[in-house]
Design an enzyme around this catalytic site. Structure first.
Site, PDB file in Angstrom:
ATOM      1  N   ASP A   1      -0.212  -6.062   4.510  1.00 15.55           N
ATOM      2  CA  ASP A   1      -1.461  -6.692   4.087  1.00 15.55           C
ATOM      3  C   ASP A   1      -1.682  -6.501   2.591  1.00 15.55           C
ATOM      4  O   ASP A   1      -1.063  -5.641   1.961  1.00 15.55           O
ATOM      5  CB  ASP A   1      -2.644  -6.091   4.847  1.00 15.55           C
ATOM      6  CG  ASP A   1      -2.780  -4.602   4.583  1.00 15.55           C
ATOM      7  OD1 ASP A   1      -1.728  -3.906   4.588  1.00 15.55           O
ATOM      8  OD2 ASP A   1      -3.900  -4.116   4.360  1.00 15.55           O
ATOM      9  N   GLU A   2      -2.597  -7.293   2.076  1.00 20.21           N
ATOM     10  CA  GLU A   2      -3.084  -7.142   0.701  1.00 20.21           C
ATOM     11  C   GLU A   2      -1.957  -6.910  -0.309  1.00 20.21           C
ATOM     12  O   GLU A   2      -1.958  -5.935  -1.050  1.00 20.21           O
ATOM     13  CB  GLU A   2      -4.107  -5.986   0.633  1.00 20.21           C
ATOM     14  CG  GLU A   2      -5.305  -6.228   1.545  1.00 20.21           C
ATOM     15  CD  GLU A   2      -6.369  -5.140   1.440  1.00 20.21           C
ATOM     16  OE1 GLU A   2      -7.553  -5.492   1.426  1.00 20.21           O
ATOM     17  OE2 GLU A   2      -6.020  -3.946   1.364  1.00 20.21           O
ATOM     18  N   VAL A   3      -1.001  -7.833  -0.319  1.00 18.41           N
ATOM     19  CA  VAL A   3       0.112  -7.724  -1.262  1.00 18.41           C
ATOM     20  C   VAL A   3      -0.176  -8.636  -2.462  1.00 18.41           C
ATOM     21  O   VAL A   3      -0.234  -9.853  -2.314  1.00 18.41           O
ATOM     22  CB  VAL A   3       1.438  -8.133  -0.583  1.00 18.41           C
ATOM     23  CG1 VAL A   3       2.595  -7.999  -1.565  1.00 18.41           C
ATOM     24  CG2 VAL A   3       1.676  -7.285   0.657  1.00 18.41           C
TER      25      VAL A   3
ATOM     26  N   HIS B   1       0.820  -1.206   0.000  1.00 22.78           N
ATOM     27  CA  HIS B   1       0.000   0.000   0.000  1.00 22.78           C
ATOM     28  C   HIS B   1       0.860   1.264   0.000  1.00 22.78           C
ATOM     29  O   HIS B   1       0.617   2.189   0.756  1.00 22.78           O
ATOM     30  CB  HIS B   1      -0.927   0.010   1.214  1.00 22.78           C
ATOM     31  CG  HIS B   1      -2.113  -0.889   1.085  1.00 22.78           C
ATOM     32  ND1 HIS B   1      -3.148  -0.635   0.222  1.00 22.78           N
ATOM     33  CD2 HIS B   1      -2.431  -2.059   1.698  1.00 22.78           C
ATOM     34  CE1 HIS B   1      -4.052  -1.600   0.325  1.00 22.78           C
ATOM     35  NE2 HIS B   1      -3.640  -2.473   1.211  1.00 22.78           N
TER      36      HIS B   1
END
Lengths: 529, 529
Positions: free
Chosen positions: A319-321, A266
Site C-alpha cells: 500500500d501507499e507506494v 513502508h
C-alpha cells in the site's frame, strides 16, 4: 467414557447435529432469538442457534473436566479448561465451597472428535453445548457437555460456557440461569482478524498477550503484528524467541498470527541496517526496485519468518507506494528506461516478485487493495486482496475471482476514534455481493489498530469494546444480527460484554462515549456507560 | 549456608551496615550520586546510597534462590523471588539457555534476619544489595546478595535487583551493568500511599490487583479502596472473600490495605439498604446524627471490617460535610436544640463518636483535615490528620501534636489531569516543618486516584507514571532528590521506569504529555514519550 453413561448417546447426537449445521451453512438458518424468558441472551458474539429454559443451576467450584474423544485428552483442552475455570471462579471459591453442598453441575464433559491440532484458516470451530441439571425433569440426562470436532471448536465452546456462568452475590455461587441450554454454533467467516501495529509504537510481549487473550473472549482469530518493522531503541525489539512465544501463546487460544512486511512502500527503516536497500540517501522510500540485493534481503527475511509463522497466509503490504523518487534517482531511472518501464510498471514488478518469493515458501500472499486497483490483470491468482480504502472493493475483487478481506477504514479502522460502535457493527463483508460462489471468496474481515497514537498505555481501550462489534458481525449469522434492535438488545449485550472484559482485567473503554477510548463522563455503572 | 563460604561474612557485615543506616535515619545522609560512569543510575525510586563499578555481569536464567536467616526460608520470600524471576526473564529464557554457558551470577542469596511477617506501619523495609562476579578482581567474594531485617525489606530489595537486570538483545542474556553494585536503602517515609476510589466506579478485583502489583514496582505501600461504598448494580460489589483476597495479595507484596468509610458526609448510599440512616427522604446526607441506630450500623460495619483489615489505621473520612438539612429536619433540629448544639457541634459529635468506635476496635483513626480545621481542640490525640485542601496544613497539624499525612490536592490528586509529573515530584511532606520532633509526626503522603472519570479502562494510565514521582519523593532521601536536575537526570530515569512498567504490562501513560493519560502524540519510543 463408561458405556453405561447415557450422556454418551446424547453426545453423539449433538455432534451429528453440529455436523449437519456445518453442512447447512450455506442455507438460510433461522435467526437466533434475542431474548428468552424476557431476559436477553447475554452472550457475545451471539451463537447460531440457542434454546434455553427457566431453571437456575449451581456450578461446583471444583468443576471437573471429563475429557472424551480422540482430541478431548489433548493438553490444549485441559489447559483451556483450567484457564476458563480460573476466569469463572474467584480465587477463594474453592476454599469457600460448602463441605457437603450439592451442586447441579459438577463436571464438564468435553468431547473432541479429532486430535489434530493444526490451526489453519478455515479450521472447524463449530461446537455444541448442552447444560442441564442431572436428573432434572426437563432433561433426559444431566450435566454440562461441550462437543466439537476440533480442539479449537472446544475452546470456542468453553468461552461460551464461561459466559453462561454468572456469580450470585447473595449465595456466592456461580450459577447458570435459564437452563437447560442447548447451543449450536459456528462462525460465519473463517477470517476474523485484528491488526496490531507494533511499528509505530513498540508493544511489549506481555501486552500483545493481553490483546490475544482478550481476542479469544470475543472469538476473534488472526492478527498480524508488524514485529520486525523498525525499532525505536535497542530495548524495543522482538527476538525470534519472542515471536515463537507469541505464536504458541496465540495457538493455545485458537488464534493464528499472520505476519506482515510491507514492501516496497513502508520499509524505509530497513535501510538503517542495509543502506543499499535505499535508492539513494535522499530517496529512502520505496525500496530500490532495481537491485537484486533488495529481493535477496526480502527472501532472507521471509525464509526466517517462515520458520516462525506456521499460518498459511502472509501479508506483503503493497500500500501507499509513492514512486516519485525512483524517477529522480539516476540508476533506478536508467534501470526502468532499459526495461521500458513506467514507475507504475516498476511498482507492479516489485509486488509480483515479492509474491513469487512468498509463494515459493508455500505462503498465500495477502496484499493491500492498491495492488488490485493498479494491476488486477497481473496479480497472482492466489492473492488475497485486503480492502481498506473504502466500501465496494470486495465485490470487484471477488468478481475477478480473487479472495478478499474487508477492512473498510470508514468502519473498521479502530484508530478512527470518531467511529462509534454502531458503525463498526454495521460493517458487512458481503455487502454488494449476491452471488453465492463469489460470497465464498470473502474470507472475512479485520479491524485495524494502527499505532500512531496507541501504545501500551491505551491500546486495549482503543481496541475494546469496538472490536467486539466487528467480532459479532464476523461470527454471528447475518439474520440474527439484522433482526435485532441495535440500540436496545444489542447495546445491552455489548454493555455486558464490556463489563465482562473489565471483570477479566481488560481495559475496555465505555461503550457509548462519542469518541473511542474517552474516559467515563462521571460516576456510574459499567453496565450503562 | 556452608560456613566456608566467605559470602556469609560479608553478609553479616552488610546487615550491620544496614542496621546502622536505619539508626542514622534522622541524621543528614550524603545524597546519592545520580550518575555513575557517565550513565544515570536507572533505578526508581533512587536508593539511599549506591556505589557501582564498570563490569558487565551475566545472570543465569536458572538463577537459584539461596535463602538464609530466620526469615529467608519463609514462603513469602520464595514466592517473591519466583515473581521477580518471572519479571526479569522471558518465558523462553530457560529453554534458550546455552547448555554449558557460564554465567557470572547463578544464585541470589537472600538473608532475612526475622521471620516475623507482621506488616505494620513503620515495618523495617531497609535492605542492602551486593552484586559482583564470583572471584572477580574487584571483589573479595562474588555473587548477588540481598540482606534485610524483614521479609518486606527483602521484597523491596528484590524490586531493586530486578531493576538492575537488563536484557541484552544481541547476546539474549540478562545482564547487570556497572557491577559491582553495593546499595543500601530504606524509605524516607513509612506511609507512601495510593488512594484507590472504588465508589465512583467499581474496579474489579483483578484490576485492583493490577494496581497493587504496579505499586510494588515503585515501592509504594498502603492504599485504601472504599470497598463498601455504594454499588451500581448487583454485579458490582465486593464480597468479604474478595476483600480477604485483596488484603492477602497486597501483603505478599509488602502492601497494606487501609479501608475507609467516610462518615457522615459521603455515606448517602448506605440509606438504600437502611433508609433510617437518612434524616428524612429529602435529607439523605449527612447521616442522621440524632439516631443511635446510625452508630449501631457504623459499629457493625467497623466490627466486620476489623476481621478483614489487619492494618492498624482506619480512615473515617469526615470531609465535605454539608449540614444544612440537619437544621431543616424537625427531629434532628429538635435533638440539637435539646443539647444546645449548632450543626458544627453536631458534626463534631458525629466524628468524635465514630472515632471512639474505631478506637474501641483497636484502630488508629484517620480523618480528613476538615475535622482538624473545625475542632482540633477536641480531636482524639490518636488521630492522624489527612491533608487535602492545600499546602501548609501538616505544619499546623504537627505543631498541635497530631500526626499528618499529606495529599495536597494541588500536587497529589491524580484526577487533576493538568498537574504534570514535575509538580507531583515537587510535593514535599516536610515543607514548612523544621523541628525534628514535629517532622517525625509526618507519616508520609498519599496520591489520590479519585474515580469520577477513572474506571477499569483508564485507571492505570491515570495513576502512572505520575504516582511514581510521588513514590520517589516519599522513598528517596531529600538531598538526593534536590541535588538532581529534574528535567535531565530525573526525567530520563522516569522515562525508563515508565517503559519498565509498560514492559511489565502496566498501561502507564506517556511521561511528558501535558495532560495526564493522553495518548502519545505520534509514533515513537516509550523512552522519549
Amino acid at each position: 467414557m463408561p458405556p453405561n453413561r447415557p450422556a454418551y448417546l446424547l453426545s453423539a447426537l449433538l455432534l451429528a447435529a453440529a455436523a449437519a449445521a456445518v453442512g447447512a451453512r450455506r442455507h438460510a438458518s433461522p435467526a437466533a432469538n434475542a431474548t428468552f424468558a424476557g431476559e436477553p441472551v447475554y452472550l457475545w458474539p451471539l451463537p447460531k442457534s440457542v434454546s434455553s429454559g427457566s431453571r437456575t443451576l449451581t456450578v461446583d467450584p471444583d468443576l471437573a473436566l471429563d475429557p472424551q474423544g480422540l482430541g478431548g485428552r489433548s493438553p490444549a483442552v485441559a489447559e483451556a479448561f483450567q484457564r476458563y475455570r480460573g476466569l469463572v471462579f474467584a480465587p477463594w471459591a474453592h476454599a469457600a465451597r460448602a463441605g457437603r453442598a450439592r451442586y447441579d453441575v459438577t463436571r464438564l464433559t468435553v468431547v473432541v472428535a479429532s486430535a489434530n491440532d493444526t490451526l489453519a484458516l478455515g479450521v472447524d470451530e463449530s461446537y455444541a453445548i448442552y447444560v442441564a441439571a442431572a436428573g432434572g425433569v426437563d432433561s433426559i440426562v444431566g450435566g454440562a457437555i461441550i462437543e466439537a470436532n476440533t480442539i479449537y471448536g472446544a475452546i470456542r465452546g468453553l468461552e461460551t460456557f464461561s459466559q453462561l456462568c454468572v456469580f450470585n452475590y447473595d449465595t456466592k455461587n456461580v450459577e447458570v440461569h435459564n437452563a437447560p441450554w442447548h447451543i449450536q454454533d459456528e462462525p460465519r467467516f473463517a477470517f476474523r482478524g485484528l491488526l496490531l501495529d507494533t511499528s509505530r509504537h513498540y508493544l511489549p510481549v506481555d501486552v500483545i498477550k493481553q490483546v490475544i487473550d482478550s481476542m479469544s473472549f470475543a472469538k476473534l482469530v488472526p492478527t498480524y503484528p508488524n514485529l520486525w518493522k523498525g525499532s525505536y531503541s535497542k530495548w524495543e525489539r522482538y527476538t525470534v524467541e519472542d515471536a515463537h512465544d507469541i505464536v504458541n501463546y496465540a495457538k493455545k487460544r485458537g488464534i493464528n498470527v499472520m505476519a506482515e512486511i510491507d514492501v516496497p512502500g513502508h520499509a524505509e527503516s530497513w535501510g538503517n541496517g542495509y543502506p543499499k536497500l535505499w535508492p539513494s540517501p535522499i530517496c529512502t522510500e520505496p525500496l530500490d526496485v532495481s537491485s537484486d540485493f533488495t529481493f535477496e534481503v526480502i527472501f532472507g527475511i521471509l525464509s526466517d519468518m517462515r520458520k516462525i509463522f506456521p499460518f498459511g497466509l502472509f501479508h506483503l503490504g503493497g500500500d501507499e507506494v509513492y514512486t516519485g523518487c525512483w524517477n529522480t534517482t539516476p540508476h533506478v531511472r536508467q534501470w526502468m528506461d532499459e526495461r521500458k518501464m513506467t514507475t507504475k510498471d516498476a511498482y507492479k514488478y516489485f509486488v509480483l516478485k515479492a509474491q513469487e518469493l512468498a509463494i515459493k515458501l508455500n505462503w498465500t500472499p495477502v496484499n493491500w487493495e492498491e495492488t488490485f486497483n493498479s494491476f488486477e490483470e497481473n496479480l497472482n491468482p492466489l492473492t488475497v486482496v485486503h480492502n481498506w480504502l473504502g466500501p465496494g472493493v470486495c465485490p470487484k475483487v471477488v468478481a475477478k475471482g480473487f479472495r478478499c478481506i474487508m477492512s473498510n477504514q470508514g468502519v473498521w479502522y479502530l484508530d478512527h476514534l470518531d467511529v462509534p460502535w454502531e458503525d463498526v457493527y454495521s460493517g458487512e463483508p458481503l455487502a454488494g455481493i449476491s452471488d453465492r460462489e463469489q460470497q465464498k471468496l470473502v474470507l472475512g474481515g479485520e479491524v485495524c489498530m494502527w499505532g500512531e497514537t496507541a501504545d501500551t498505555s491505551d491500546v486495549l481501550q482503543t481496541i475494546w469494546p469496538r472490536a467486539a462489534a466487528a467480532a459479532e458481525r464476523l461470527w454471528s449469522q447475518l439474520e440474527a444480527i439484522s433482526a435485532q434492535d441495535v440500540e436496545t438488545t444489542v447495546l445491552s449485550r455489548l454493555h455486558r460484554f464490556r463489563c465482562l472484559l473489565n471483570h477479566r482485567g481488560v481495559a475496555a473503554a465505555p461503550v457509548t462515549n462519542y469518541y473511542a477510548r474517552r474516559p467515563p463522563v462521571g460516576p456510574g455503572s459499567c453496565f450503562v456507560q
